[in-house]
Design an enzyme around this catalytic site. Sequence first.
Site, PDB file in Angstrom:
ATOM      1  N   ASP A  31      73.312   6.677 -20.250  1.00 26.26           N
ATOM      2  CA  ASP A  31      73.763   7.393 -21.452  1.00 26.26           C
ATOM      3  C   ASP A  31      75.292   7.463 -21.546  1.00 26.26           C
ATOM      4  OD1 ASP A  31      70.988   8.014 -21.644  1.00 26.26           O
ATOM      5  OD2 ASP A  31      71.272   9.858 -20.493  1.00 26.26           O
ATOM      6  N   GLU A 238      66.566   9.301 -30.740  1.00 27.16           N
ATOM      7  CA  GLU A 238      67.525  10.063 -29.927  1.00 27.16           C
ATOM      8  C   GLU A 238      68.829   9.268 -29.846  1.00 27.16           C
ATOM      9  OE1 GLU A 238      65.556  10.480 -26.106  1.00 27.16           O
ATOM     10  OE2 GLU A 238      65.796   8.352 -25.634  1.00 27.16           O
TER      11      GLU A 238
END
Length: 339
Positions: A31, A238
């Site tokens: 991420d 997301e």
Amino acid sequence: MPEESTENMDFEIINNKAISQPLVSHMYTADPSAHVFNGKIYIYPSHDIDAGIPFNDNGDHFGMEDYHVISMEAIDSPAVDNGLALHVNDVPWAERQMWAPDAAHKNGKYYLYFPAKRGDGIFQIGVAIGDTPAGPFLAEKEAIKGSYTIDPAVFEDEDGKYYMYFGGIWGGQLQKYRNNTYDEANEEPTADQASLGPIIAMLSEDMKEFAEVPKEIQILDENGAVLLAGDNSRRFFEAAWVHKYNGKYYFSYSTGDSHYICYATGDSPYGPFTYQGVILEPVVGWTSHHSICEVNGKWYLFYHDSSLSKGITHLRSIKVTEIEYNEDGTIVTIQPYLI
Ligand code: FUB
């Protein structure tokens, strides 16, 4: 060993084309939210560990506990791990699952934004403040009032306003909310209904609060209709990120269960955004999550995959590759493993 390699071997050069390699390999990272602060690249990743929690659709196996900031002097320089920046034990309101973070810089202070679960299992987003981009960061005692779900990404617009984008369905709990209110009975819309959009809120002057009631963003198809929940190769799942290129706002995100990073463009930070296409084809591992950052006039995609762990989905590694724009502003789709 490849015939040629860059100084730090972050890239393997095969037939003169680069296949990205993990930026760091002494630990698992994911991420990656990348920024240039004071002329240097700083990456704010999740720090993946094997917490021994079995796989489930809620993502409980992503049992991360802390953050390390990674820095690079230049895009082809070694990636440096700056050590522990924040641990869940030092966040009074949080109990577990330190998921995808981001950071922002304002008036000499650095703000680390992160999602974590409270003791009751509900995700909120917190902020921790530091004097340097690499931390350490001191967490505020409470989560940001009115925050919920996961994957905060903070965008600084040219007029000096900061916006947080956030949200994620399934394990990210966004499907439990309507109009910013949690109800356990809420579920993801059915396939023929409008999909749930990501959420935006402008940040307060002190960067510690929302300056407005969070709003849902619309992602539209080519006919101006909100993408349907059943359109799982295009709808938002997301990993929100926003960057601005040639005056347009580019909202990029992960489609989750179809594993694309794709993007939509618009004329305001609040959207609506119109779907444009895929930036990154599926990578090894279930999740895909990225950021887009300009470094010395070139644009880069920071992303992750599970190649280093041989496909273990919660043990990922951050990578970087250059982005190319076409003349009309569309982005050339990246095939992560083709040369
Ligand atoms: O790293 C944990 C979660 O996996 C992130 O919050 C999601 O975006 C996905 O990458």
